[in-house]
Motif scaffolding. Structure first.
Motif, short mmCIF file in Angstrom:
data_model
loop_
_atom_site.label_atom_id
_atom_site.label_comp_id
_atom_site.label_asym_id
_atom_site.label_seq_id
_atom_site.Cartn_x
_atom_site.Cartn_y
_atom_site.Cartn_z
N ARG B 382 0.85 -1.26 -0.16
CA ARG B 382 0.01 -0.07 0.07
C ARG B 382 0.81 1.09 -0.12
O ARG B 382 1.83 1.43 0.81
CB ARG B 382 -0.92 -0.02 1.16
N VAL B 383 0.75 2.03 -0.72
CA VAL B 383 1.34 3.53 -0.96
C VAL B 383 0.53 4.42 -0.38
O VAL B 383 -0.58 4.86 -1.02
CB VAL B 383 1.74 3.77 -2.47
N ASP B 384 1.06 5.18 0.59
CA ASP B 384 0.33 6.58 1.09
C ASP B 384 1.17 7.61 0.91
O ASP B 384 2.54 7.74 0.79
CB ASP B 384 0.12 6.32 2.52
N ASP B 385 0.58 8.96 0.69
CA ASP B 385 1.39 10.10 0.62
C ASP B 385 1.89 10.62 2.14
O ASP B 385 2.68 11.51 1.99
CB ASP B 385 0.32 11.14 -0.03
N ASN B 386 1.23 9.91 3.08
CA ASN B 386 1.47 10.45 4.37
C ASN B 386 1.91 9.38 5.47
O ASN B 386 1.45 8.28 5.16
CB ASN B 386 0.64 11.47 5.11
N LEU B 387 2.61 9.69 6.37
CA LEU B 387 2.89 8.63 7.36
C LEU B 387 2.49 9.36 8.78
O LEU B 387 2.93 10.41 9.03
CB LEU B 387 4.48 8.49 7.37
N LEU B 388 1.67 8.62 9.41
CA LEU B 388 1.07 9.09 10.41
C LEU B 388 1.94 8.28 11.74
O LEU B 388 1.94 7.11 12.04
CB LEU B 388 -0.40 8.74 10.87
N VAL B 389 2.97 9.25 12.41
CA VAL B 389 3.90 8.68 13.35
C VAL B 389 3.64 8.93 14.56
O VAL B 389 3.26 10.09 15.09
CB VAL B 389 5.21 8.95 12.88
N SER B 390 3.66 8.02 15.65
CA SER B 390 3.58 8.24 16.99
C SER B 390 4.60 7.47 17.72
O SER B 390 5.41 6.74 17.12
CB SER B 390 2.23 7.70 17.62
N THR B 391 4.75 7.58 18.95
CA THR B 391 5.70 6.81 19.86
C THR B 391 5.44 5.26 19.56
O THR B 391 6.04 4.26 19.59
CB THR B 391 5.68 7.19 21.05
N ALA B 392 4.07 4.89 19.34
CA ALA B 392 3.76 3.55 19.17
C ALA B 392 4.36 2.76 18.06
O ALA B 392 4.75 1.67 17.98
CB ALA B 392 2.25 3.41 19.04
N ASN B 393 4.49 3.78 16.87
CA ASN B 393 5.21 3.04 15.71
C ASN B 393 6.54 3.58 15.14
O ASN B 393 7.06 2.95 14.07
CB ASN B 393 4.14 3.15 14.64
N MET B 394 7.01 4.45 16.00
CA MET B 394 8.27 5.14 15.16
C MET B 394 9.50 4.30 15.27
O MET B 394 10.33 4.50 14.38
CB MET B 394 8.61 6.51 16.02
N ARG B 395 9.45 3.10 16.03
CA ARG B 395 10.72 2.17 15.99
C ARG B 395 10.47 1.23 14.79
O ARG B 395 11.48 0.58 14.50
CB ARG B 395 10.70 1.30 17.50
N ASP B 396 9.39 1.26 14.10
CA ASP B 396 9.37 0.36 13.21
C ASP B 396 9.26 1.24 11.50
O ASP B 396 8.99 0.57 10.70
CB ASP B 396 7.82 -0.35 13.16
N VAL B 397 9.78 2.42 11.81
CA VAL B 397 9.90 3.06 10.75
C VAL B 397 11.27 3.11 9.88
O VAL B 397 12.02 3.41 10.75
CB VAL B 397 9.25 4.51 10.86
N LEU B 398 11.52 2.97 8.60
CA LEU B 398 12.75 3.23 8.05
C LEU B 398 12.67 4.34 6.89
O LEU B 398 11.63 4.62 6.17
CB LEU B 398 13.14 1.90 7.30
N VAL B 399 13.35 5.29 7.30
CA VAL B 399 13.46 6.55 6.33
C VAL B 399 14.69 6.25 5.22
O VAL B 399 15.79 6.08 5.58
CB VAL B 399 13.62 7.92 7.17
N VAL B 400 14.24 6.33 4.03
CA VAL B 400 15.10 6.25 2.93
C VAL B 400 15.55 7.57 2.37
O VAL B 400 14.85 8.09 1.74
CB VAL B 400 14.87 5.00 1.81
N THR B 401 16.53 7.94 2.72
CA THR B 401 16.93 9.30 2.36
C THR B 401 17.70 9.55 1.05
O THR B 401 18.04 8.52 0.54
CB THR B 401 17.78 10.01 3.55
N ASP B 402 17.71 10.64 0.38
CA ASP B 402 18.54 10.82 -0.89
C ASP B 402 17.89 10.19 -1.98
O ASP B 402 18.71 9.45 -2.76
CB ASP B 402 20.22 10.59 -0.60
N THR B 403 16.57 9.87 -1.90
CA THR B 403 16.15 9.08 -3.10
C THR B 403 15.97 9.81 -4.31
O THR B 403 15.35 10.97 -4.35
CB THR B 403 14.58 8.69 -2.44
N PRO B 404 16.87 9.38 -5.56
CA PRO B 404 16.63 10.33 -6.39
C PRO B 404 15.38 10.20 -7.29
O PRO B 404 14.47 9.21 -6.94
CB PRO B 404 17.49 9.38 -7.57
#
Lengths: 263, 680
Positions: B382-404
């Motif tokens: 599933r692809v979303d435009d936003n991420l709803l982040v809280s302390t409950a899920n922040m440890r399960d998030v991976l941010v891929v930076t510098d994406t061309p």
């Protein structure tokens, strides 16, 4: 002069020994040299303090003997260490059996420890201790331990299950023959190291009870502790998977001595 | 510890004709001593607890900081030694304390743990003797305590002399089963305060090591540790006492139930150690457990009442000490996983006064896997435009930076989400290297998992063999292949449409026979049937087809197969009985005509089974696959077998009787000859 007091009850015995210099030691009836100690004290009018001390400090004296055979043995805190690692309970229990039986064949015990140290997997070593912890061990002169294998009642002592293995260097597919003197091997990386899987690939050996109930004929085999891979949890840890064993004999009753010598 | 039965006040006007103080019958002294000695259910624990707490009390009384020393018994040196470095005991003190039951010097104080006057004799529960060596005022005294012939202990002073050692007391007990004491010691000393004991010359592993949270008076221990006990434990004077669950729940205030009750059972509280002051709870005379008294309940209630504030204060202090709001939220996320929300009220927690952990919308492309309806374990991206982040899920998030711009995202994200082992459930793509959204920040200095896009792709490639990307392959067994082989999709497309089987049926003889003209595929955990059908049109779920094929096979048996199956049934049903007959009668079984015929039938069936092992396996597997029972025996076989099985009790009795004499054997044979008339 040494004085002593033995206290015996229905549940056990304890011995207190007082030395001329005022030091006193108390040991339980399960001390490895309790019987020779009592014999010496009862039969000697003036017991030799050094002899009594040697019997009381049997751990240190045994470690000294082992050290003659291998410099990798040390003794601290009442525990014998090999390569700095304290011996597992199962191995210490075997040593106590040797001491109690007056069997001074420590060479094979050291050979066993050296073989064990060559086992590449710490997990396999721990699983072997689980297998050994439930039963007494018998060791061959070259430091291998005795296990049992149930086979079919035919001239070749063929295995109950079929598979692929090397017998005396030749590839064999099907029911594997286990003639006395044969060396059965398979590549270690093909033996399952998953203790949660009961029936899977590997050369299987087991305890007397397991092998005797499993097969029509029971073989005695020697396994190098180096070649042990896993001990499955099913059948109450009675089975053992390895990558190599040697068939020694066909037998009708289990061995109960700490040492085994081929007839 | 003060004795709970002390301080009794008697008041009233009752007058008796005579009054006598209760006492112990001198004749019953041995019995009473036996009762007092054997009041422990866990002897190794009792001995360790009594002598080591005595030693610690001695240090407490003398104001000594150094640890007491314990030497554990081993199989080769089976003596337990406990040594303190207090002021020691005089000979008179030794005889007074160790030789008399009920004698204690600690009843007037809550500084020390002892009180009952029983523990110093507890060695008799393990051993028949123990030694006390005391150095006091420069004099050394060694006393042997041993059980006597009359059941009453005897005391022998063995040595008096000048001391070379520092003052203090050493207890030595020869232990019959040293391994039990060693195993118990690991857990017992886990609750002792740091620096209070050395076991075999080293500091023992503590329940505080690796704990989820440690604060004043409370340890939320790691339940996986080998020294922790499950559930709640009260620690008094360094000694841990298991807190029964019923007592714990009784201490919950009505206004807090049922939330508190539920919270007390959560996974984060599987191992708790709460310290209470000495004397705050009542314990049994054996000191093995807590007594369920109003005082104990009050003490537990005060621990529970203080818990939320204690936790909140401790966690708040850690949050405030964090460098950034994101780091604070990261810490909070860890505690939320370990602690129930009722016990850790997160709404009250802040980061330097600002609320923390409220959900934040992060406007970045986010990918996650969701379950696909109706598929066999398949999941879709599933692809979303936003991420709803809280302390409950922040440890399960991976941010891929510098994406061309235009870089592939869907396939790598799916691959990562199915194959990562770090718990990641959301992959977020961004062109930036760092950014901040309210309290949520990624980039240098942030604990949030971050990886640059090139490294992310490299990691995806690593999941394949080598560093090159690998095409989808399926574990396939083609009819002509002996062993399963991994085949790529193009190969499968060139074959007849494959069937998909689970590991249970994949490669079995029945499957090979039924699907002799098409390949079989075994899906891995991460492959789905839908995915296979999409790639290889015509692929089918093979298990229903296999079941139908097995039934067809069994309906059209040849005579050869029918005979094999009958032989197999005879061997299965008759094997144990035939062995019993052989063990009891041996060759003489041939003398009974009915038995002779049965044995002949059995041996013939056994030969057939051995010769046709492969066919037999196929037929039995076919029955198993088709879900049909094995066919019954032919009536005449069944009748003979039933006749013999009716005699099974007799056979069993004969077996148990062991070696039979010739007369007994003849009698048994004669009986069986008449018992099997129709077979004769």
């Amino acid at each position: 002069m040494i004085t002593w007091q033995l206290t015996s009850t229905a549940t056990g015995q304890a011995l207190a020994v007082a030395f001329p210099n005022g030091s006193v030691v108390t040991v339980p009836g399960t001390h490895p040299t309790f019987d020779p100690l009592i014999r010496h004290l009862r039969t000697t009018i003036d017991p030799d303090p050094q002899r009594v001390r040697d019997l009381l400090n049997v751990g240190a004296t045994t470690a000294d003997e082992l050290r003659q055979l291998s410099t990798r043995v040390t003794y601290t805190g009442g525990l014998i260490h090999f390569d700095g690692q304290a011996l597992d309970n199962a191995l210490t229990r075997h040593l106590v059996r040797l001491i109690r039986a007056g069997d001074r064949s420590y060479g094979r015990f050291v050979a066993f420890l050296e073989n064990l140290a060559e086992n590449p997997s710490g997990r396999s070593r721990r699983q072997l201790f689980t297998w050994l912890s439930e039963r007494d061990m018998t060791i061959t002169p070259d430091g291998q331990f005795i296990a049992y294998k149930g086979v079919r009642d035919d001239p070749g002592n063929t295995s109950i299950h079929s598979g692929r293995a090397s017998v005396d260097g030749g590839e064999h597919h099907g029911h594997i023959p286990n003639r006395v003197g044969s060396v059965i091997t398979m590549p270690r990386n093909q033996v399952s190291d998953d203790k949660h899987m009961g029936c899977t690939t590997g050369l299987h050996v087991g305890t007397w009870d397991y092998a005797n109930s499993f097969g029509q004929r029971t073989l005695i085999v020697s396994v190098n502790p180096r070649d042990v891979v896993s001990v499955p949890k099913d059948c109450e840890f009675q089975k053992l998977r390895c990558c190599r064993y040697i068939v020694l004999d066909v037998i009708r009753s289990p061995l109960d001595t700490p040492s085994y010598d081929a007839a | 510890m003060r004795n709970p039965t002390s301080g009794v006040v008697v008041e009233g006007t009752l007058r008796a004709d005579s009054s006598v103080a209760m006492s112990i019958d001198p004749q019953g002294m041995a019995h009473i001593m036996g009762v007092l000695t054997n009041l422990y259910s866990d002897a190794p624990l009792a001995v360790l607890r009594e002598y080591s707490t005595n030693a610690r009390d001695a240090h407490q009384a003398a104001g000594i900081d150094r640890p007491i020393e314990v030497s554990l018994p081993t199989a080769l040196d089976p003596t337990l030694r406990v040594r303190d470095f207090g002021v020691g005991l005089s000979e008179q003190d030794i005889l007074g304390v160790y030789a008399r039951y009920g004698s204690s010097t600690k009843r007037g104080s809550d500084e020390q743990v002892g009180a009952f006057g029983l523990g110093s004799k507890s060695a008799f529960t393990l051993a028949q003797q123990f030694l006390v060596t005391s150095v006091h005022d420069g004099r050394c005294t060694t006393v042997l305590f041993a059980l006597g012939a009359d059941g009453i202990g005897s005391v022998s002073v063995l040595h008096r002399g000048e001391a070379q050692e520092p003052s203090g007391v050493q207890i030595e007990i020869g232990v019959p089963q040293p391994h039990l004491v060693r195993a118990t010691a690991a857990r017992f000393f886990g609750t002792w305060p740091a620096g209070s004991v050395l076991v075999d010359g080293a500091t023992p592993v503590s329940v505080r090591d690796g704990a989820v949270l440690t604060c004043e008076g409370l340890v939320l221990a790691d339940p996986q540790s080998e020294v922790t006990a499950e559930g709640w434990n009260l620690v008094m004077g360094g000694v841990g006492y298991p807190l029964p669950r019923a007592l714990l729940l009784r201490a919950v205030r009505d206004k807090d139930a049922p939330e508190a009750r539920a919270a007390l059972g959560t996974h984060g509280f599987r191992s708790v150690y709460a310290t209470v002051p000495i004397g705050a709870v009542d314990i049994t005379p054996s000191r093995e457990g807590l007594r369920d008294t109003a005082r104990t309940v009050r003490a537990v209630r005060s621990v529970l009442d203080a818990l939320p504030d204690l936790l909140a204060t401790e966690v708040q202090a850690e949050l405030d000490a964090a460098g950034t709001a994101t780091q604070a939220a990261w810490l909070l996320a860890g505690y939320q996983r370990a602690l129930d929300k009722h016990l850790l009220p997160t709404a009250r927690l802040t980061y330097r006064g600002a609320p923390i952990g409220a959900p934040v919308t992060v406007p970045l492309t986010t990918m996650t896997l969701t379950a696909r309806r109706g598929s066999r374990g398949g999941r879709e991206l599933r692809v979303d435009d936003n991420l709803l982040v809280s302390t409950a899920n922040m440890r399960d998030v991976l941010v891929v930076t510098d994406t061309p711009k235009g870089a592939a995202r869907n396939h790598p994200a799916r691959r990562y989400l199915t194959q990562n082992s770090d718990g990641t459930q959301w992959v977020v793509f961004t062109a930036d290297s760092a950014a901040t959204f309210d309290w949520f920040a990624y980039g240098p200095g942030s604990p949030v998992k971050t990886v640059p896009y090139p490294m992310f792709r490299h990691q995806i490639d690593e999941y394949s063999t080598g560093t090159t990307r690998r095409a989808t392959v399926y574990r396939t067994l083609a009819p002509q292949d002996g062993e399963p082989v991994e085949r790529p999709v193009p190969w499968l497309r060139e074959q007849p449409p494959p069937v998909v089987l689970t590991a249970q049926f994949f490669g079995s003889q029945v499957a090979r026979q039924v699907f002799h003209d098409r390949p079989m595929v075994l899906l891995t955990d991460r492959q789905s049937l839908a995915g296979l059908i999409r790639r290889v049109p015509g692929a089918k779920d093979g298990e229903r087809l296999l079941c139908d094929g097995a039934r067809h096979l069994l309906r059209n048996l040849s005579d050869y197969q029918r005979e094999t199956l009958t032989a197999s049934v005879i061997v299965d049903r008759f094997e144990q009985t035939a062995r019993n007959i052989d063990r009891v009668f041996g060759r003489r079984a041939q003398q009974v005509p009915g038995m002779r015929r049965l044995l002949a039938d059995y041996q013939r069936a056994q030969r057939i089974c051995l010769d046709r092992a492969r066919d037999r396996t196929l037929l039995i597997s076919a029955h198993h696959t088709a879900g049909t029972p094995l066919p019954p025996l032919r009536p005449e076989h069944q009748r003979q077998l039933d006749d013999l099985l009716d005699r099974a009790p007799l056979l069993t009795a004969l077996l148990r009787a062991g070696q039979l004499t010739d007369d007994e054997l003849d009698a048994a044979l004669a009986y069986l000859t008449t018992a099997l008339p129709n077979a004769a």
